[in-house]
Design an enzyme around this catalytic site. Structure first.
Site, PDB file in Angstrom:
ATOM      1  N   ASP A 152       0.866  -1.185   0.000  1.00 24.70           N
ATOM      2  CA  ASP A 152       0.000   0.000   0.000  1.00 24.70           C
ATOM      3  C   ASP A 152       0.902   1.234   0.000  1.00 24.70           C
ATOM      4  OD1 ASP A 152      -3.199   0.518   1.329  1.00 24.70           O
ATOM      5  OD2 ASP A 152      -1.816   2.175   0.995  1.00 24.70           O
ATOM      6  N   PHE A 170      -7.096  -4.593  -4.022  1.00 24.37           N
ATOM      7  CA  PHE A 170      -7.976  -3.554  -3.494  1.00 24.37           C
ATOM      8  C   PHE A 170      -7.450  -2.157  -3.831  1.00 24.37           C
ATOM      9  CE2 PHE A 170      -8.643  -7.015  -0.419  1.00 24.37           C
ATOM     10  CZ  PHE A 170     -10.016  -7.036  -0.273  1.00 24.37           C
ATOM     11  N   THR A 178      -3.608   4.922 -11.102  1.00 17.95           N
ATOM     12  CA  THR A 178      -3.656   3.817 -10.125  1.00 17.95           C
ATOM     13  C   THR A 178      -4.597   2.712 -10.582  1.00 17.95           C
ATOM     14  OG1 THR A 178      -3.025   5.105  -8.202  1.00 17.95           O
ATOM     15  CG2 THR A 178      -4.448   3.216  -7.802  1.00 17.95           C
ATOM     16  N   LEU A 227      -0.039   4.158   0.970  1.00 16.45           N
ATOM     17  CA  LEU A 227      -0.501   5.078   2.017  1.00 16.45           C
ATOM     18  C   LEU A 227      -0.852   6.458   1.466  1.00 16.45           C
ATOM     19  CD1 LEU A 227       1.897   4.113   4.977  1.00 16.45           C
ATOM     20  CD2 LEU A 227      -0.365   3.206   4.430  1.00 16.45           C
ATOM     21  N   THR A 273     -16.453  -2.982  -8.572  1.00 18.82           N
ATOM     22  CA  THR A 273     -17.609  -2.325  -7.957  1.00 18.82           C
ATOM     23  C   THR A 273     -18.844  -2.419  -8.854  1.00 18.82           C
ATOM     24  OG1 THR A 273     -18.457  -0.089  -7.519  1.00 18.82           O
ATOM     25  CG2 THR A 273     -16.532  -0.199  -8.893  1.00 18.82           C
ATOM     26  N   ASP A 274     -20.019  -2.324  -8.247  1.00 24.35           N
ATOM     27  CA  ASP A 274     -21.253  -2.307  -9.045  1.00 24.35           C
ATOM     28  C   ASP A 274     -21.352  -1.048  -9.906  1.00 24.35           C
ATOM     29  OD1 ASP A 274     -21.743  -0.480  -6.988  1.00 24.35           O
ATOM     30  OD2 ASP A 274     -23.690  -1.307  -6.415  1.00 24.35           O
ATOM     31  N   GLU A 275     -20.533  -0.031  -9.576  1.00 23.21           N
ATOM     32  CA  GLU A 275     -20.654   1.246 -10.302  1.00 23.21           C
ATOM     33  C   GLU A 275     -20.261   1.115 -11.776  1.00 23.21           C
ATOM     34  OE1 GLU A 275     -19.513   4.750  -8.195  1.00 23.21           O
ATOM     35  OE2 GLU A 275     -19.670   3.751  -6.262  1.00 23.21           O
ATOM     36  N   ALA A 312      -6.725   1.257  -4.945  1.00 27.63           N
ATOM     37  CA  ALA A 312      -7.443   2.105  -5.895  1.00 27.63           C
ATOM     38  C   ALA A 312      -7.642   3.487  -5.304  1.00 27.63           C
ATOM     39  CB  ALA A 312      -8.824   1.507  -6.209  1.00 27.63           C
ATOM     40  N   ARG A 354     -28.667   3.556  -3.041  1.00 29.10           N
ATOM     41  CA  ARG A 354     -27.504   2.681  -2.994  1.00 29.10           C
ATOM     42  C   ARG A 354     -27.904   1.402  -2.278  1.00 29.10           C
ATOM     43  NH1 ARG A 354     -26.520   5.834  -6.277  1.00 29.10           N
ATOM     44  NH2 ARG A 354     -24.672   7.122  -6.617  1.00 29.10           N
ATOM     45  N   LYS A 405     -12.469   1.886 -13.102  1.00 30.22           N
ATOM     46  CA  LYS A 405     -12.655   0.525 -12.583  1.00 30.22           C
ATOM     47  C   LYS A 405     -13.135  -0.408 -13.709  1.00 30.22           C
ATOM     48  CE  LYS A 405     -12.351  -0.743  -8.818  1.00 30.22           C
ATOM     49  NZ  LYS A 405     -11.191  -1.256  -8.043  1.00 30.22           N
TER      50      LYS A 405
HETATM   51  P1  NAD Z   1      -9.962   3.104   0.212  1.00 29.08           P
HETATM   52  O1  NAD Z   1      -9.851   4.371  -0.560  1.00 29.08           O
HETATM   53  O2  NAD Z   1     -10.407   3.141   1.626  1.00 29.08           O
HETATM   54  O3  NAD Z   1      -8.542   2.362   0.195  1.00 29.08           O
HETATM   55  C1  NAD Z   1      -7.724   2.291  -0.937  1.00 29.08           C
HETATM   56  C2  NAD Z   1      -6.332   1.876  -0.470  1.00 29.08           C
HETATM   57  O4  NAD Z   1      -5.507   1.754  -1.634  1.00 29.08           O
HETATM   58  C3  NAD Z   1      -5.664   2.896   0.448  1.00 29.08           C
HETATM   59  O5  NAD Z   1      -5.063   2.239   1.532  1.00 29.08           O
HETATM   60  C4  NAD Z   1      -4.609   3.552  -0.434  1.00 29.08           C
HETATM   61  O6  NAD Z   1      -3.475   3.997   0.287  1.00 29.08           O
HETATM   62  C5  NAD Z   1      -4.265   2.405  -1.379  1.00 29.08           C
HETATM   63  N1  NAD Z   1      -3.724   2.871  -2.658  1.00 29.08           N
HETATM   64  C6  NAD Z   1      -4.215   3.857  -3.452  1.00 29.08           C
HETATM   65  N2  NAD Z   1      -3.453   4.005  -4.541  1.00 29.08           N
HETATM   66  C7  NAD Z   1      -2.464   3.057  -4.445  1.00 29.08           C
HETATM   67  C8  NAD Z   1      -1.376   2.709  -5.276  1.00 29.08           C
HETATM   68  N3  NAD Z   1      -1.142   3.359  -6.421  1.00 29.08           N
HETATM   69  N4  NAD Z   1      -0.561   1.704  -4.886  1.00 29.08           N
HETATM   70  C9  NAD Z   1      -0.777   1.067  -3.707  1.00 29.08           C
HETATM   71  N5  NAD Z   1      -1.795   1.354  -2.887  1.00 29.08           N
HETATM   72  C10 NAD Z   1      -2.639   2.343  -3.256  1.00 29.08           C
HETATM   73  O7  NAD Z   1     -10.892   2.175  -0.668  1.00 29.08           O
HETATM   74  P2  NAD Z   1     -11.903   1.035  -0.220  1.00 29.08           P
HETATM   75  O8  NAD Z   1     -13.226   1.627   0.022  1.00 29.08           O
HETATM   76  O9  NAD Z   1     -11.268   0.202   0.809  1.00 29.08           O
HETATM   77  O10 NAD Z   1     -12.008   0.213  -1.575  1.00 29.08           O
HETATM   78  C11 NAD Z   1     -11.102  -0.844  -1.854  1.00 29.08           C
HETATM   79  C12 NAD Z   1     -11.432  -1.437  -3.211  1.00 29.08           C
HETATM   80  O11 NAD Z   1     -12.768  -1.912  -3.219  1.00 29.08           O
HETATM   81  C13 NAD Z   1     -11.324  -0.424  -4.348  1.00 29.08           C
HETATM   82  O12 NAD Z   1     -10.733  -1.066  -5.435  1.00 29.08           O
HETATM   83  C14 NAD Z   1     -12.766  -0.057  -4.647  1.00 29.08           C
HETATM   84  O13 NAD Z   1     -12.923   0.284  -5.990  1.00 29.08           O
HETATM   85  C15 NAD Z   1     -13.481  -1.344  -4.307  1.00 29.08           C
HETATM   86  N6  NAD Z   1     -14.870  -1.192  -3.853  1.00 29.08           N
HETATM   87  C16 NAD Z   1     -15.182  -0.313  -2.850  1.00 29.08           C
HETATM   88  C17 NAD Z   1     -16.501  -0.228  -2.412  1.00 29.08           C
HETATM   89  C18 NAD Z   1     -16.887   0.694  -1.281  1.00 29.08           C
HETATM   90  O14 NAD Z   1     -18.071   0.844  -0.979  1.00 29.08           O
HETATM   91  N7  NAD Z   1     -15.953   1.332  -0.590  1.00 29.08           N
HETATM   92  C19 NAD Z   1     -17.496  -1.026  -2.994  1.00 29.08           C
HETATM   93  C20 NAD Z   1     -17.132  -1.918  -4.010  1.00 29.08           C
HETATM   94  C21 NAD Z   1     -15.820  -1.992  -4.424  1.00 29.08           C
HETATM   95  P1  TYD Z   2     -20.525   7.735  -1.578  1.00 32.13           P
HETATM   96  O1  TYD Z   2     -20.432   7.264  -0.168  1.00 32.13           O
HETATM   97  O2  TYD Z   2     -19.585   8.786  -2.045  1.00 32.13           O
HETATM   98  O3  TYD Z   2     -20.440   6.434  -2.476  1.00 32.13           O
HETATM   99  P2  TYD Z   2     -20.747   6.249  -4.071  1.00 32.13           P
HETATM  100  O4  TYD Z   2     -20.780   7.563  -4.716  1.00 32.13           O
HETATM  101  O5  TYD Z   2     -19.574   5.448  -4.488  1.00 32.13           O
HETATM  102  O6  TYD Z   2     -22.037   5.507  -4.138  1.00 32.13           O
HETATM  103  O7  TYD Z   2     -21.992   8.280  -1.816  1.00 32.13           O
HETATM  104  C1  TYD Z   2     -23.131   7.490  -1.553  1.00 32.13           C
HETATM  105  C2  TYD Z   2     -24.342   8.295  -1.970  1.00 32.13           C
HETATM  106  O8  TYD Z   2     -24.482   9.405  -1.088  1.00 32.13           O
HETATM  107  C3  TYD Z   2     -24.234   8.877  -3.362  1.00 32.13           C
HETATM  108  O9  TYD Z   2     -25.524   8.861  -3.974  1.00 32.13           O
HETATM  109  C4  TYD Z   2     -23.792  10.308  -3.133  1.00 32.13           C
HETATM  110  C5  TYD Z   2     -24.434  10.652  -1.815  1.00 32.13           C
HETATM  111  N1  TYD Z   2     -23.686  11.601  -0.949  1.00 32.13           N
HETATM  112  C6  TYD Z   2     -24.352  12.720  -0.423  1.00 32.13           C
HETATM  113  O10 TYD Z   2     -25.546  12.948  -0.672  1.00 32.13           O
HETATM  114  N2  TYD Z   2     -23.644  13.546   0.388  1.00 32.13           N
HETATM  115  C7  TYD Z   2     -22.334  13.344   0.679  1.00 32.13           C
HETATM  116  O11 TYD Z   2     -21.726  14.169   1.414  1.00 32.13           O
HETATM  117  C8  TYD Z   2     -21.673  12.189   0.146  1.00 32.13           C
HETATM  118  C9  TYD Z   2     -20.222  11.923   0.425  1.00 32.13           C
HETATM  119  C10 TYD Z   2     -22.395  11.342  -0.667  1.00 32.13           C
END
Ligand code: NAD
Ligand code: TYD
Length: 357
Positions: free
Chosen positions: A36, A84, A103, A38, A136-138, A86, A225, A165
């Protein structure tokens, strides 16, 4: 012993996943290398409870750094790569798309290429190796009032984040189609739980309420969501690693669709019960400018992973959200640490921009 290379393991889901592995598997059954670099979202505090384990190693580095990846694969007999790493926030991708391309696309290609190079003997992949792209589903885009994303739904991303993604998914799939590389792609809905950086809706909302700051709701607040507790995402990935059919995509989701306004009002209500003296109430809600290209509705059909691999979520939303809020209340130091430094500056600028209509 199986060796995992987990990238992005200091972030929200990655750190939960590493802890999930160490809870589930016995000593000497697994070894985890966490790579990572960081960024603002990566935090070694997330891994305090496991950092002294003999079979855990942290490497600070970037998945775009080919030489580093090469040396990791030379020094370690990696069985599984779980990617992970990203840039993960849609709002940031709208402001600064370039780093998302670097990234999420270039980094993923470097990583899969390094794995490919070290996992082949005379064009045949060594048995048991596997590359998991955590997607991701996005990538599917946005739904109307009806229907669900299945693994067959065509990709139609709208934000620079989801487009990056989707691009990475296509690269990973191409390595299966072209080289028969052992891969899987998982596409999960929105996660919530401990250690999520307070830029995403749920932790941002909790953090703002605790500071008695306004909670911004984008647009009309009716975007939907499909929320899943992070541990259920981790258990799904673990199953895909051990039992997923090679080359397949698996959707992951908890059938838990909620409008944003419901989430915000619900959490404010719980917080107002839990902390009586802070006057946390709906007056903190502030409707602001909509996010550009804001996807209306996400909803996952997760029947494939349920039927094929026997996965099911263990946490319902009501219970998961209480443990999440409880975690943030007990870990105010963590919130304080991650929101020090650049955080206030970055988010107040973004916020001011959103409130100026
Ligand atoms: P996050 O932003 O909390 O963590 C990302 C991590 O990746 C961080 O620790 C960061 O330091 C590291 N990182 C970023 N760029 C890097 C690089 N170039 N090299 C090495 N490390 C790097 O993200 P998250 O929410 O934990 O998501 C993790 C993964 O899951 C992502 O790929 C995201 O697309 C996917 N995902 C997230 C969600 C969600 O709801 N958060 C849902 C579905 C999928
Ligand atoms: P988010 O947590 O950023 O996840 P994603 O965009 O990947 O789904 O946002 C979740 C939903 O909440 C999205 O529809 C955007 C909305 N949102 C707000 O309304 N206010 C906020 O401050 C944030 C961060 C998100």
């Amino acid at each position: 012993m199986k060796t995992y290379l987990v990238t992005g393991g200091a972030g929200f889901i990655g750190s939960n996943f590493i802890k999930y592995l160490f809870n589930k598997y016995k000593e000497r059954e697994i070894k985890v290398i966490n790579l990572d670099n960081l960024t603002y979202a990566g935090n070694l505090e997330n891994l305090r409870e496991i950092e002294s384990k003999e079979d855990y190693k942290f490497i600070k580095g970037n998945i775009c750094d080919k030489n580093l990846l090469e040396s990791i694969f030379i020094k370690n007999d990696i069985d599984y790569v779980i990617n992970f790493a990203a840039e993960s926030h849609v709002d940031r991708s709208i402001e600064e798309p370039e780093i998302f391309v670097k990234t999420n696309i270039v980094g993923t290609q470097n990583l899969i290429d390094s794995a490919k190079k070290h996992w082949q003997i005379e064009n045949e992949f060594i048995r048991g190796k596997r590359f998991i792209q955590v997607s991701t589903d996005e990538v599917y885009g946005s739904l109307g009032n009806e229907g669900y994303f299945t693994e067959e739904t065509s990709l139609s991303p709208h934000s620079p984040y989801s487009a990056s993604k989707a691009s990475a998914d296509l690269i990973v799939k191409a390595y299966f189609d072209t080289y028969k590389m052992p891969i899987n792609i998982t596409r999960c809905s929105n996660n919530y739980g401990p250690y999520q950086f307070p830029e995403k809706l749920i932790p941002l909302l909790i953090n703002n309420c605790l500071k008695h700051n306004e909670v911004p709701i984008y647009g009309d607040g009716r975007n939907i969501r499909d929320w899943l507790y992070v541990e259920d995402h981790c258990s799904a990935i673990d199953l895909v690693v051990s039992k997923g059919r090679l080359g397949e995509v698996y959707n992951i989701g908890g059938n838990n669709e909620k409008e944003n306004i419901y989430i915000v009002e619900y959490i404010i209500k719980i917080l107002s019960y839990m902390i009586k003296d802070m006057n946390i109430n709906d007056k903190l809600i502030r409707y602001v400018k909509d996010r550009k290209g804001h996807d209306r509705r996400y909803a996952i059909d997760a029947s494939k992973i349920k039927v094929e691999l026997g996965w099911k979520p263990r946490h319902n939303f009501e219970e998961g959200i209480i443990s999440t809020i409880d975690w943030y209340l007990k870990n105010r130091n963590w919130l304080q640490n991650v929101t020090s430094g650049q955080y206030e500056k970055y988010y107040s600028k973004m916020y001011l921009d959103k409130v100026s209509r």
